[in-house]
Design a protein around this motif. Structure first.
Motif, PDB file in Angstrom:
ATOM      1  N   THR A 269     -30.611  88.742   0.079  1.00  0.00           N
ATOM      2  CA  THR A 269     -30.697  87.481   0.814  1.00  0.00           C
ATOM      3  C   THR A 269     -31.821  87.527   1.838  1.00  0.00           C
ATOM      4  OG1 THR A 269     -28.323  87.879   0.876  1.00  0.00           O
ATOM      5  CG2 THR A 269     -29.103  85.752   1.689  1.00  0.00           C
ATOM      6  N   GLU A 270     -31.897  88.655   2.554  1.00  0.00           N
ATOM      7  CA  GLU A 270     -32.947  88.792   3.557  1.00  0.00           C
ATOM      8  C   GLU A 270     -34.321  88.787   2.894  1.00  0.00           C
ATOM      9  OE1 GLU A 270     -31.002  91.318   7.237  1.00  0.00           O
ATOM     10  OE2 GLU A 270     -31.491  92.390   5.424  1.00  0.00           O
ATOM     11  N   ALA A 271     -34.405  89.415   1.731  1.00  0.00           N
ATOM     12  CA  ALA A 271     -35.671  89.451   1.003  1.00  0.00           C
ATOM     13  C   ALA A 271     -36.078  88.034   0.603  1.00  0.00           C
ATOM     14  CB  ALA A 271     -35.554  90.345  -0.225  1.00  0.00           C
ATOM     15  N   ASP A 272     -35.125  87.240   0.150  1.00  0.00           N
ATOM     16  CA  ASP A 272     -35.430  85.853  -0.199  1.00  0.00           C
ATOM     17  C   ASP A 272     -35.959  85.092   1.004  1.00  0.00           C
ATOM     18  OD1 ASP A 272     -34.742  86.179  -2.785  1.00  0.00           O
ATOM     19  OD2 ASP A 272     -32.719  85.341  -2.602  1.00  0.00           O
ATOM     20  N   HIS A 273     -35.320  85.323   2.137  1.00  0.00           N
ATOM     21  CA  HIS A 273     -35.773  84.675   3.364  1.00  0.00           C
ATOM     22  C   HIS A 273     -37.221  85.083   3.684  1.00  0.00           C
ATOM     23  CE1 HIS A 273     -34.566  82.764   7.314  1.00  0.00           C
ATOM     24  NE2 HIS A 273     -35.809  83.154   7.500  1.00  0.00           N
ATOM     25  N   LEU A 274     -37.494  86.361   3.501  1.00  0.00           N
ATOM     26  CA  LEU A 274     -38.842  86.857   3.776  1.00  0.00           C
ATOM     27  C   LEU A 274     -39.865  86.162   2.876  1.00  0.00           C
ATOM     28  CD1 LEU A 274     -40.649  88.960   5.254  1.00  0.00           C
ATOM     29  CD2 LEU A 274     -40.246  90.483   3.338  1.00  0.00           C
ATOM     30  N   PHE A 275     -39.508  85.979   1.617  1.00  0.00           N
ATOM     31  CA  PHE A 275     -40.454  85.344   0.700  1.00  0.00           C
ATOM     32  C   PHE A 275     -40.685  83.883   1.080  1.00  0.00           C
ATOM     33  CE2 PHE A 275     -39.104  88.599  -2.689  1.00  0.00           C
ATOM     34  CZ  PHE A 275     -39.999  89.507  -2.168  1.00  0.00           C
ATOM     35  N   LYS A 276     -39.659  83.250   1.633  1.00  0.00           N
ATOM     36  CA  LYS A 276     -39.832  81.873   2.125  1.00  0.00           C
ATOM     37  C   LYS A 276     -40.833  81.874   3.281  1.00  0.00           C
ATOM     38  CE  LYS A 276     -35.870  79.488   0.409  1.00  0.00           C
ATOM     39  NZ  LYS A 276     -34.714  80.450   0.369  1.00  0.00           N
ATOM     40  N   ILE A 277     -40.713  82.910   4.137  1.00  0.00           N
ATOM     41  CA  ILE A 277     -41.659  83.016   5.255  1.00  0.00           C
ATOM     42  C   ILE A 277     -43.079  83.198   4.708  1.00  0.00           C
ATOM     43  CG2 ILE A 277     -42.346  84.464   7.206  1.00  0.00           C
ATOM     44  CD1 ILE A 277     -39.281  85.009   7.584  1.00  0.00           C
ATOM     45  N   PHE A 278     -43.202  83.998   3.653  1.00  0.00           N
ATOM     46  CA  PHE A 278     -44.518  84.187   3.023  1.00  0.00           C
ATOM     47  C   PHE A 278     -45.098  82.842   2.580  1.00  0.00           C
ATOM     48  CE2 PHE A 278     -44.141  88.843   1.387  1.00  0.00           C
ATOM     49  CZ  PHE A 278     -44.139  89.263   2.707  1.00  0.00           C
ATOM     50  N   GLU A 279     -44.240  82.004   1.998  1.00  0.00           N
ATOM     51  CA  GLU A 279     -44.713  80.692   1.541  1.00  0.00           C
ATOM     52  C   GLU A 279     -45.250  79.887   2.714  1.00  0.00           C
ATOM     53  OE1 GLU A 279     -41.549  78.783  -0.641  1.00  0.00           O
ATOM     54  OE2 GLU A 279     -41.446  80.482  -2.040  1.00  0.00           O
ATOM     55  N   GLN A 280     -44.508  79.935   3.838  1.00  0.00           N
ATOM     56  CA  GLN A 280     -44.956  79.221   5.035  1.00  0.00           C
ATOM     57  C   GLN A 280     -46.306  79.765   5.515  1.00  0.00           C
ATOM     58  OE1 GLN A 280     -43.451  76.732   6.731  1.00  0.00           O
ATOM     59  NE2 GLN A 280     -41.762  76.609   5.268  1.00  0.00           N
ATOM     60  N   LEU A 281     -46.409  81.080   5.555  1.00  0.00           N
ATOM     61  CA  LEU A 281     -47.646  81.711   6.021  1.00  0.00           C
ATOM     62  C   LEU A 281     -48.798  81.313   5.112  1.00  0.00           C
ATOM     63  CD1 LEU A 281     -46.203  85.261   6.763  1.00  0.00           C
ATOM     64  CD2 LEU A 281     -47.145  83.730   8.468  1.00  0.00           C
ATOM     65  N   HIS A 282     -48.533  81.322   3.834  1.00  0.00           N
ATOM     66  CA  HIS A 282     -49.545  80.962   2.847  1.00  0.00           C
ATOM     67  C   HIS A 282     -49.973  79.510   3.051  1.00  0.00           C
ATOM     68  CE1 HIS A 282     -51.700  81.198  -0.912  1.00  0.00           C
ATOM     69  NE2 HIS A 282     -51.087  80.110  -1.347  1.00  0.00           N
ATOM     70  N   ALA A 283     -48.982  78.636   3.278  1.00  0.00           N
ATOM     71  CA  ALA A 283     -49.275  77.220   3.469  1.00  0.00           C
ATOM     72  C   ALA A 283     -50.125  76.993   4.719  1.00  0.00           C
ATOM     73  CB  ALA A 283     -47.973  76.431   3.557  1.00  0.00           C
ATOM     74  N   GLN A 284     -49.980  77.896   5.712  1.00  0.00           N
ATOM     75  CA  GLN A 284     -50.749  77.740   6.949  1.00  0.00           C
ATOM     76  C   GLN A 284     -52.087  78.475   6.872  1.00  0.00           C
ATOM     77  OE1 GLN A 284     -49.512  76.278   9.943  1.00  0.00           O
ATOM     78  NE2 GLN A 284     -47.473  75.745   9.205  1.00  0.00           N
ATOM     79  N   GLY A 285     -52.450  78.926   5.697  1.00  0.00           N
ATOM     80  CA  GLY A 285     -53.780  79.483   5.517  1.00  0.00           C
ATOM     81  C   GLY A 285     -53.911  80.973   5.782  1.00  0.00           C
ATOM     82  N   LYS A 286     -52.799  81.690   5.955  1.00  0.00           N
ATOM     83  CA  LYS A 286     -52.902  83.129   6.213  1.00  0.00           C
ATOM     84  C   LYS A 286     -53.114  83.902   4.916  1.00  0.00           C
ATOM     85  CE  LYS A 286     -51.328  82.545  10.532  1.00  0.00           C
ATOM     86  NZ  LYS A 286     -52.267  82.526  11.656  1.00  0.00           N
ATOM     87  N   THR A 287     -53.698  85.062   5.069  1.00  0.00           N
ATOM     88  CA  THR A 287     -53.874  85.960   3.933  1.00  0.00           C
ATOM     89  C   THR A 287     -52.810  87.053   4.049  1.00  0.00           C
ATOM     90  OG1 THR A 287     -56.221  85.560   4.110  1.00  0.00           O
ATOM     91  CG2 THR A 287     -55.548  87.415   2.730  1.00  0.00           C
ATOM     92  N   ILE A 288     -52.163  87.377   2.949  1.00  0.00           N
ATOM     93  CA  ILE A 288     -51.097  88.385   3.002  1.00  0.00           C
ATOM     94  C   ILE A 288     -51.425  89.533   2.058  1.00  0.00           C
ATOM     95  CG2 ILE A 288     -48.646  88.832   2.537  1.00  0.00           C
ATOM     96  CD1 ILE A 288     -48.140  85.880   3.264  1.00  0.00           C
TER      97      ILE A 288
END
Lengths: 323, 530
Positions: free
Chosen positions: B178-197
């Motif tokens: 569950t926590e991992a899923d949450h983290l991936f959602k955060i990645f999507e947000q970061l990606h949407a805001q133009g960050k590089t991961i």
């Protein structure tokens, strides 16, 4: 002599006895909060006491004596820093070595310098830190209780006493309200957190040890040129270790350090007052037993009432960047 | 140079050696801005070292680093932060007894006095929480937070310092699904805001699910850099290991014999008196693998501790080979071994090994009093080392040196040391907890084969793992645990939905989807299901 002024007198001597322990405990606080065990407080204090007395005796200036004390104590702190920060040696061993070094070197240098079996010549009043009369002390002294406390307890100490007590709120402020304090607390808990945030662990620990060196210098100068009037062999008599105990008892927090040191001061003062006193039922107690009282009480307090005293997590561990 | 400006990071020929070990060799790695770039490789392939160079923690021996098309010499971590590179380490770099806010400003305080910095950080944190879904209580102490929340603090720390490029080293290794899923959602947000991961991981599923491109590393070198859409997990695994890897453990159907391990009505409370295992009953037969699935923290650890004799149950019985186990405090674990039970603990460094010991010393840990290691109190180093050498060969432990300190072995090889010790002896029941946690693919394949081999040799195997894939690949029967109870028994072939439901406490076998109220479902009662 009434009961009240008896109390005032005892508290007055408690304050005087608490000062060197307080300064040393604060020195230990900076050092241990940064993650370096400081068992060498005793040695630094002793070295500083000798330097202060010797230089004051030769030059006649307590200020030059104080400078020398700070220089010697800081120099010793730097030896500890190099051993424990750069060389990543065992911090206990380095501290113990400093204690022995100070014990031997002060007597050795003192004897070859002054030819008095390790002691320094008695200092004249001008070569010591003399009591400072606070303003209106004499006039206010007539007022019962408040005035008496002001005149006899608060006024009339030498400069280092006031510096020591001022150092407590200053340390609390630095530790909890400033950037330096935040980093100092962090480096003693998890140095990697600082290193990865781009801050030098080494530099921070050096700064902490230097501050500790200065405070131990003040403590030593107080012993030989403030409270006393000369240096004598092993004149710190374990105060550095008591300071360390006080630091643990106070859980590495500045204001509790003050209360712990004052408590020890009161116990020491009581010990002096109780010598030769006839107790009901027991009679006169041997002086050695009375002298041991503050130490016994310290042990009982430390062992019995300390509760959970958690040291800074990284204390004693050399910081090594991991591969 | 202009054509490179769409690259956030460009590594050109970076090399780094630690003494005789070449950790990174001539690495070329272009990373496009606003992409999610994965780096895969086995443990010790040099992924973390490479990222530590990029983060200024180490200095490259040679090679060039370009950030946004400009060549830079990254002096230290604060310089990397200035360049907009932030890193979330595998082991968090947080001060446990500081508040979240204090941790976030540490090293980026702004001024000499804290009050002002803390105020500024508080409002900035609120903004970041809004923008990226990174909610954490700013005044909570870090030590009181869950691992997932601590990770959010680490991400916040990096963002607070203005990171545009975010490096995450094995971020899901410590997280629940569950926590991992949450983290991936955060990645999507970061990606949407133009960050590089930049995502370092050994979990190929994650690479396939969220990255745009992926670099494969092996023995300090880049094997290749690919578009994720043009590769497959099998292909990546082969590139990582350098040979074909069987991703799915090959196993024939088992041949269960008599009951060897029986657990009857077991209840366990933890040291605070909280019930952790509630009336659990099941049995394991010779020649079968029974898997216990479930999200971490649903009582599996406590169940393992009791069955291995490390702690005592509140109620219930354990029978091994038809003999009831008497609990006698510290002696119980040793007694269980005499009854033929071997235990591979969940946390190899906490309970399986002494990291400061040499390999051979760990190889006899717990068994040192056996006569083959010498008579009485005197230990025969020779016998122990000879045996350790044999095991090193048998279990392919690398480097093959039994005098090496255990801490210097990789996670996978440490795990093999424990497995070798527990498996290479006479036994009837094998209890395995999280056998491949923090272990790389090549070693996973090996460990899985060993576990199946134990079953085929007629041993009873109880496997506890939070990796559902692993449970399904190895088990003959699966018991799902939730809130200290066994919710249901499933076959490994059961659907994702059935597993998902039961891991959330709902028995998919029941007609209405209601959470189970009691642990009434015991494996013994449902034996006929298969």
């Amino acid at each position: 002599m009434n009961f009240f002024s008896d109390i005032i007198l005892m508290l007055d001597s408690s304050v005087r006895l608490a000062v060197p322990i307080l300064l040393a405990a604060l020195a230990g606080l900076y050092s241990e909060r940064s993650g370096i065990v400081d068992i060498g407080l005793e040695g630094k204090m002793l070295g500083a006491a000798f330097a202060a007395a010797a230089v004051a005796a030769v030059t006649g200036s307590p200020w030059l004596g104080l400078l020398a004390a700070i220089a010697v104590s800081s120099f010793m702190a730097m030896i500890h820093a190099i051993a424990s920060i750069n060389m990543r040696g065992n911090q206990i061993i380095s501290g113990v070595a400093l204690n022995f070094l100070a014990l031997g070197a002060t007597v050795f240098v003192g004897h070859s310098w002054f030819k008095r079996g390790g002691s320094t010549p008695n200092l004249s009043t001008e070569a010591r830190f003399s009591p400072i009369e606070l303003p209106f002390a004499e006039q206010l002294g007539g007022i019962p209780i408040v005035g008496e406390i002001y005149e006899q307890l608060i006024s009339g100490h030498n400069l280092i006493v006031y510096v020591a007590f001022l150092a407590v709120p200053v340390t609390a402020w630095v530790l909890f309200r400033t950037r330096f304090g935040l980093r100092l607390r962090a480096v003693g808990e998890n140095p990697k957190a600082l290193d990865t945030a781009g801050i030098s662990v080494t530099r921070l620990r050096y700064q902490a040890l230097i501050i500790g060196g200065i405070l131990c210098g003040l403590a030593g100068a107080y012993l030989s040129t403030g409270q006393g009037a000369s240096f004598s062999d092993n004149m710190t008599a374990g105060r550095g270790f008591i300071a360390l105990a006080a630091l643990i008892f106070a859980k590495w927090k500045p204001v509790p350090v003050l209360w712990t040191c004052l408590l020890f001061g009161v116990l020491s003062a009581a010990q002096i007052r109780l010598q030769g006193v006839e107790f009901p039922l027991i009679g006169e107690v041997p002086v050695q037993a009375i002298q041991a009282l503050p130490y016994i009480l310290t042990v009982i307090l430390l062992a019995g009432f300390i509760g959970r005293s958690v040291a800074p997590k990284a204390v004693g561990q050399p910081y090594i960047k991991e591969r | 140079m202009g054509q490179d400006s769409e690259l956030a990071i460009d590594l050109r020929g970076v090399s780094k050696a630690f003494g005789p070990v070449q950790a990174n060799k001539n690495i070329f790695m272009p990373i496009r801005r606003n992409s999610i770039h994965g780096i895969v490789g086995e443990n010790g392939a040099g992924k973390s070292t490479l990222m530590s160079i990029l983060y200024g923690f180490y200095h490259a021996d040679s090679g060039e680093i370009f950030v946004n098309g400009t060549k830079v010499q990254i002096k230290d971590s604060s310089h990397a932060l200035e360049l907009g590179i932030g890193m979330v380490h595998q082991h968090f770099m947080l001060v446990d007894n500081f508040t979240v806010l204090e941790n976030i400003i540490l090293g980026a305080e702004g001024g000499f006095l804290l009050a002002k910095s803390l105020k500024a950080a508080r409002s900035e944190m609120e903004r970041l929480a809004r923008d990226y879904g990174l909610e954490v209580d700013p005044d909570a102490l870090v030590e009181d937070l869950s691992v997932g929340q601590q990770q959010r603090v680490e991400i916040l720390k990096a963002l607070y310092r203005g990171a545009e490029v975010l490096i995450l080293d094995e971020p899901t290794g410590v997280l629940t699904p569950t926590e991992a899923d949450h983290l991936f959602k955060i990645f999507e947000q970061l990606h949407a805001q133009g960050k590089t991961i930049i995502l370092i991981t050994h979990k190929l599923r994650e690479i396939m699910a969220i990255t745009d491109s992926v670099s494969v590393m092996r023995r300090g070198e880049i094997v290749t850099t690919l578009k994720t859409s043009e590769t497959s997990p099998d292909n990546l695994a082969e590139l990582m290991v350098g040979r074909r890897v069987e991703m799915d453990a090959q196993k024939t159907s088992g041949d269960p014999q008599k009951k060897v391990l029986e657990v009857k009505g077991l209840s366990v409370t933890d040291e605070l008196g909280v019930p952790r295992v509630k009336n659990v009953s099941f049995d394991v037969r010779a020649g079968e693998i029974v898997g216990i699935a479930g999200v971490a923290g649903n009582g599996q650890s406590q169940l393992l501790e009791v069955i291995s004799g490390m702690t005592e149950p509140l109620l219930g019985e354990i029978w091994i080979n038809g003999k009831r186990v008497e609990f006698e405090g510290a002696k119980t674990a040793a007694k269980m071994r005499h009854l033929g039970l071997a235990h591979v603990p969940e946390d190899r460094l906490k309970t399986g090994l002494v990291a400061q010991f040499e390999e051979w010393e760990n190889s006899i840990l717990g068994y040192s009093e056996e006569p083959k290691y010498g008579a009485g109190q005197i230990l025969s180093h020779k016998a122990a080392r000879e045996e350790a050498d044999q095991r090193i060969e048998k279990f392919d432990i690398r480097p093959p040196n039994c005098r090496l300190k255990t801490a210097n072995f990789s996670g996978g090889n440490q795990q093999k040391i424990v497995l070798a010790r527990e498996m290479d002896r006479e036994l009837d029941v094998l209890i395995v907890g999280q056998p491949t946690r923090g272990v790389d693919i090549g070693a996973i394949e090996f460990i899985h084969k060993q576990i199946i081999a134990m079953r085929d040799a007629g041993k009873a195997v109880l496997l506890v793992s939070v990796e559902l894939d692993e449970i399904r690949a190895l088990s003959d029967r699966v018991l799902v645990m939730f809130d200290g109870k066994i919710v249901t028994e499933l076959t490994p072939e059961a659907s994702e939905r059935e597993f998902g439901l039961s891991m959330a406490g709902v028995d998919p076998h029941e007609e209405e989807s209601t959470p189970v109220a009691t642990g009434k479902v015991s494996a013994g009662a449902k034996e006929g299901v298969r």
